[in-house]
Scaffold this motif. Structure first.
Motif, mmCIF file in Angstrom:
data_model
loop_
_atom_site.group_PDB
_atom_site.id
_atom_site.type_symbol
_atom_site.label_atom_id
_atom_site.label_comp_id
_atom_site.label_asym_id
_atom_site.label_seq_id
_atom_site.Cartn_x
_atom_site.Cartn_y
_atom_site.Cartn_z
ATOM 1 N N SER A 129 -47.831 6.712 17.491
ATOM 2 C CA SER A 129 -48.353 5.371 19.119
ATOM 3 C C SER A 129 -48.098 5.779 20.583
ATOM 4 O O SER A 129 -48.184 4.716 21.374
ATOM 5 N N GLY A 130 -46.835 5.912 20.024
ATOM 6 C CA GLY A 130 -45.178 5.422 21.445
ATOM 7 C C GLY A 130 -45.412 6.539 22.309
ATOM 8 O O GLY A 130 -45.951 7.679 22.316
ATOM 9 N N ASP A 131 -43.849 6.937 21.931
ATOM 10 C CA ASP A 131 -43.369 7.961 22.316
ATOM 11 C C ASP A 131 -42.863 9.329 21.181
ATOM 12 O O ASP A 131 -42.938 9.260 20.477
ATOM 13 N N LEU A 132 -43.851 9.709 22.073
ATOM 14 C CA LEU A 132 -43.796 11.680 21.215
ATOM 15 C C LEU A 132 -42.435 12.541 21.927
ATOM 16 O O LEU A 132 -42.550 12.582 22.971
ATOM 17 N N ILE A 133 -41.824 13.228 21.172
ATOM 18 C CA ILE A 133 -40.607 14.045 21.945
ATOM 19 C C ILE A 133 -40.489 15.619 21.327
ATOM 20 O O ILE A 133 -40.833 16.089 19.787
ATOM 21 N N SER A 134 -41.271 16.094 22.128
ATOM 22 C CA SER A 134 -41.239 17.533 21.744
ATOM 23 C C SER A 134 -40.166 17.950 21.675
ATOM 24 O O SER A 134 -39.395 18.002 23.038
ATOM 25 N N THR A 135 -39.518 18.997 21.415
ATOM 26 C CA THR A 135 -38.221 19.954 21.415
ATOM 27 C C THR A 135 -38.493 20.867 21.184
ATOM 28 O O THR A 135 -37.500 21.761 21.787
ATOM 29 N N GLU A 136 -39.605 21.296 22.443
ATOM 30 C CA GLU A 136 -39.843 22.947 23.033
ATOM 31 C C GLU A 136 -38.773 23.064 23.737
ATOM 32 O O GLU A 136 -37.874 24.462 23.571
ATOM 33 N N ARG A 137 -37.944 21.850 24.498
ATOM 34 C CA ARG A 137 -36.341 22.883 25.696
ATOM 35 C C ARG A 137 -35.739 22.800 24.497
ATOM 36 O O ARG A 137 -34.061 22.863 25.153
ATOM 37 N N LEU A 138 -35.734 21.870 23.377
ATOM 38 C CA LEU A 138 -34.059 22.567 22.276
ATOM 39 C C LEU A 138 -34.332 23.419 21.730
ATOM 40 O O LEU A 138 -34.479 23.771 20.928
ATOM 41 N N ASN A 139 -33.787 24.603 22.119
ATOM 42 C CA ASN A 139 -34.616 25.979 22.061
ATOM 43 C C ASN A 139 -33.436 26.914 21.206
ATOM 44 O O ASN A 139 -33.991 28.335 21.750
ATOM 45 N N ARG A 140 -32.203 26.063 21.598
ATOM 46 C CA ARG A 140 -31.254 27.580 21.774
ATOM 47 C C ARG A 140 -30.545 27.384 20.388
ATOM 48 O O ARG A 140 -30.597 26.644 19.258
ATOM 49 N N VAL A 141 -29.397 28.532 20.092
ATOM 50 C CA VAL A 141 -28.817 29.266 19.051
ATOM 51 C C VAL A 141 -27.524 28.363 19.511
ATOM 52 O O VAL A 141 -27.091 28.645 21.048
ATOM 53 N N LEU A 142 -27.255 27.584 18.830
ATOM 54 C CA LEU A 142 -25.299 26.822 19.438
ATOM 55 C C LEU A 142 -24.162 27.691 19.105
ATOM 56 O O LEU A 142 -23.843 27.625 19.338
ATOM 57 N N SER A 143 -24.020 28.484 17.263
ATOM 58 C CA SER A 143 -23.351 29.215 17.376
ATOM 59 C C SER A 143 -23.828 29.801 16.117
ATOM 60 O O SER A 143 -24.448 29.403 14.500
ATOM 61 N N LEU A 144 -22.784 30.783 15.636
ATOM 62 C CA LEU A 144 -23.227 31.702 14.115
ATOM 63 C C LEU A 144 -21.609 31.305 13.944
ATOM 64 O O LEU A 144 -20.619 32.075 14.360
ATOM 65 N N ASN A 145 -21.580 31.538 12.496
ATOM 66 C CA ASN A 145 -20.194 31.751 12.345
ATOM 67 C C ASN A 145 -20.571 32.561 10.809
ATOM 68 O O ASN A 145 -20.763 32.517 9.872
ATOM 69 N N ALA A 146 -19.608 34.054 11.028
ATOM 70 C CA ALA A 146 -20.138 35.131 10.192
ATOM 71 C C ALA A 146 -19.157 35.184 8.970
ATOM 72 O O ALA A 146 -19.696 34.785 7.808
ATOM 73 N N SER A 147 -18.381 34.760 9.013
ATOM 74 C CA SER A 147 -17.118 33.716 8.000
ATOM 75 C C SER A 147 -18.009 33.118 6.763
ATOM 76 O O SER A 147 -17.738 33.770 5.640
ATOM 77 N N GLU A 148 -18.713 31.796 7.525
ATOM 78 C CA GLU A 148 -19.112 30.846 6.159
ATOM 79 C C GLU A 148 -20.540 31.460 6.253
ATOM 80 O O GLU A 148 -21.433 31.483 5.385
ATOM 81 N N GLY A 149 -21.323 32.859 7.001
ATOM 82 C CA GLY A 149 -22.558 33.372 7.116
ATOM 83 C C GLY A 149 -23.392 31.840 7.164
ATOM 84 O O GLY A 149 -24.307 31.943 6.322
ATOM 85 N N THR A 150 -23.480 31.766 8.628
ATOM 86 C CA THR A 150 -24.580 30.187 8.944
ATOM 87 C C THR A 150 -25.365 30.523 10.835
ATOM 88 O O THR A 150 -23.891 31.161 11.180
ATOM 89 N N VAL A 151 -25.823 29.713 10.955
ATOM 90 C CA VAL A 151 -26.684 30.116 12.157
ATOM 91 C C VAL A 151 -26.351 29.325 12.333
ATOM 92 O O VAL A 151 -27.362 27.658 11.333
ATOM 93 N N THR A 152 -26.065 28.061 13.393
ATOM 94 C CA THR A 152 -26.339 26.772 14.267
ATOM 95 C C THR A 152 -27.559 26.791 16.016
ATOM 96 O O THR A 152 -27.080 27.196 16.305
ATOM 97 N N VAL A 153 -28.320 26.222 15.134
ATOM 98 C CA VAL A 153 -29.833 26.275 16.022
ATOM 99 C C VAL A 153 -30.268 24.867 16.107
ATOM 100 O O VAL A 153 -30.062 23.572 16.213
ATOM 101 N N GLN A 154 -30.315 24.831 17.865
ATOM 102 C CA GLN A 154 -31.518 22.705 18.307
ATOM 103 C C GLN A 154 -32.607 23.057 17.235
ATOM 104 O O GLN A 154 -33.584 23.964 17.054
ATOM 105 N N ALA A 155 -33.181 22.282 17.523
ATOM 106 C CA ALA A 155 -34.199 21.918 16.233
ATOM 107 C C ALA A 155 -35.213 23.208 16.410
ATOM 108 O O ALA A 155 -36.179 23.150 15.886
ATOM 109 N N GLY A 156 -35.873 22.991 17.909
ATOM 110 C CA GLY A 156 -37.012 23.398 17.927
ATOM 111 C C GLY A 156 -36.735 24.867 18.440
ATOM 112 O O GLY A 156 -37.975 25.546 19.003
ATOM 113 N N ILE A 157 -36.200 25.587 18.242
ATOM 114 C CA ILE A 157 -36.054 26.952 18.449
ATOM 115 C C ILE A 157 -37.192 27.300 17.291
ATOM 116 O O ILE A 157 -37.216 26.669 16.481
ATOM 117 N N ARG A 158 -38.078 28.783 17.895
ATOM 118 C CA ARG A 158 -38.586 28.528 17.031
ATOM 119 C C ARG A 158 -38.428 30.231 16.356
ATOM 120 O O ARG A 158 -37.322 30.266 16.159
#
Ligand code: FAD
Length: 419
Positions: free
Chosen positions: A54-83
């Motif tokens: 009923s209050g504030d809706l936060i659209s994550t559409e502009r929080l849509n970047r890949v932030l980092s790749l950790n090849a040795s760990e086999g992980t990728v960190t992304v912003q929440a709104g990335i498709r």
């Protein structure tokens, strides 16, 4: 942005008083700190009010970047709104892949993870099962981080969290080397074959989906997605009476095949075969509502047979039913919690009155199998029925209370569910 947002299928109009489109975590923190009622929305592909406030809706559409790749760990960190579609392009360019995808790549990663969105494959967990780290803005506006292994108990409650614990701003996901997939469609599998051969058919590829239109007692299509880097399955649906398709199909009768990923055994990259629908094209029908129930895989035949008893009532209002398998997980609110699952999905025609009318019948038929509904789709099951089917429900309720004591992230959907 207009406050009268709709969901993807325009079947639900949001009631949020204000809509924000932040571009940084500091902006998310400020909105959450100042609001009494706040909620994050991803790409709004859910079919109910789960993402509304009923209050504030936060659209994550502009929080849509890949932030980092950790090849040795086999992980990728992304912003929440990335498709997923955008993330897949990045990963493929790095020679990497996710283990699985939903039927469409258009949805946001945080929105999919929050509802245990899944693809298929007897050995594949839901998309949430890739998560190894989460960063969120908590109710007091502070940032909290949680990694798999830090405190596995709370992790179990915090991944499939239905947006109830905070606004997720970053997710870290497991990745693996890129792989190629072939996709073949088989037609007209006799329905009764599922009695004795369900497991063989669903294990006959990395990801297998059955499509049933309920017009006749048969599985109209079987989609088999096989990894090129894994041994060829020992059987395929043609061993059980189906016919290998020699032309491309849509899972939706009269659907546009241009919207669908390539078939006919043409190898292609994982991200262009695991979803049924291509990024940049309309997925599914568009004019639709959706429902899905998860039962134990061992009950697949009995559950499908129960649904088949009202085939004549389903047929006039259905585009297609999809049947998929998902491996068990340990997320408290996952419909696959500690249960290797079969998910029976309904893509309904956009006829809310008739669809809402049939849901109680379906739920009664599936009740002996303790069916759990998909959180992002339509269901009519009362909360106490659902609660009895989730062994960790009380723990989740306590976690929500401790993380959000004033109910900032609550909405009528969560109020009903958590009362
Ligand atoms: C055509 C179509 C096909 C689909 N195919 C599948 C499928 O193959 N498999 C399947 O399981 N489902 C499928 N779904 C359902 C869909 O995957 C889920 O509803 C999913 O949650 C949608 O993601 P979203 O980004 O649109 O999230 P939204 O609908 O926007 O939000 C869903 C939930 O996530 C929460 N959320 C979103 N972002 C955040 C955040 N940053 N922090 C905290 N909470 C957040 C919201 O508050 C809400 O509770 C399909 C839906 C459509 C329309």
């Amino acid at each position: 942005m207009s406050a009268r947002l709709a969901n993807w299928s325009h079947s639900y109009k949001f009631g949020a008083a204000r809509v924000h489109v932040p571009e940084s975590e500091e902006q998310v923190q400020a909105i959450v700190s100042q609001s009494d009622r706040v909620k994050a929305a991803g790409t709004r592909h859910s079919f109910n009010e789960i993402a509304d406030t009923s209050g504030d809706l936060i659209s994550t559409e502009r929080l849509n970047r890949v932030l980092s790749l950790n090849a040795s760990e086999g992980t990728v960190t992304v912003q929440a709104g990335i498709r997923y579609g955008e993330l897949c392009q990045f990963l493929e360019a790095e020679g990497l892949a996710l283990h699985n995808l939903a039927s469409l790549p258009h949805i946001s990663v945080a929105g999919a993870v929050a509802t245990a969105t899944h693809g298929s494959g007897v050995l594949n967990g839901s998309l949430s099962s890739s998560v190894v780290g989460i960063r969120s803005v908590s109710a007091d506006g502070h940032i909290s981080s949680l990694n798999l292994g830090d405190d596995s108990l709370v992790f179990g409650g915090s991944v499939v969290a239905l947006g109830a614990l905070g606004v997720v701003i970053e997710l870290t996901l497991k990745v693996e080397p890129s792989f190629a997939v072939t996709q073949n469609v088989f037609e007209n599998l006799p329905f009764d074959t599922l009695d004795t051969h369900f497991d063989e058919i669903m294990s006959g590829g990395y990801s297998v989906s059955l499509f049933i239109h309920w017009d006749q007692p048969e599985v109209n299509q079987v989609w088999v997605k096989a990894r090129a880097d894994q041994p060829k399955p020992s059987s395929d649906p043609s061993d059980f009476g189906a016919i290998r398709a020699t032309r491309k199909h849509s899972p939706v009768p009269d659907g546009d095949i241009e919207n669908c990923t390539d078939q006919l055994g043409i190898p292609g990259p994982w991200f262009d075969r695991l979803p049924h629908f291509r990024m940049g094209f309309t997925p599914s029908s568009g004019e639709e509502l959706q429902t899905e129930y998860f039962v134990d895989r061992k009950d697949a035949w009995e559950a499908l047979s129960a649904v088949n008893t009202i085939r004549d009532q389903i047929y006039p209002i259905i585009h297609t039913t999809e049947v998929r398998c998902i491996s068990a997980d340990s997320y408290w609110m996952s419909p696959c919690y500690e249960r290797p699952s079969v998910a029976i999905h309904f893509t309904w025609k956009k006829d809310p009155i008739r669809v809402l009318g049939i849901l109680p019948k379906l739920e009664e038929l599936l009740s002996p199998f303790s069916a759990r509904p998909h959180w992002g789709k339509l269901f009519s099951m009362p909360s106490d029925t659902i609660q009895a089917r989730y062994p960790k429900y009380d723990e989740f309720r306590r976690l929500v209370q401790s993380m959000d004591p004033t109910g900032k992230f609550r909405n009528p959907y969560l109020d009903r569910l958590l009362r």
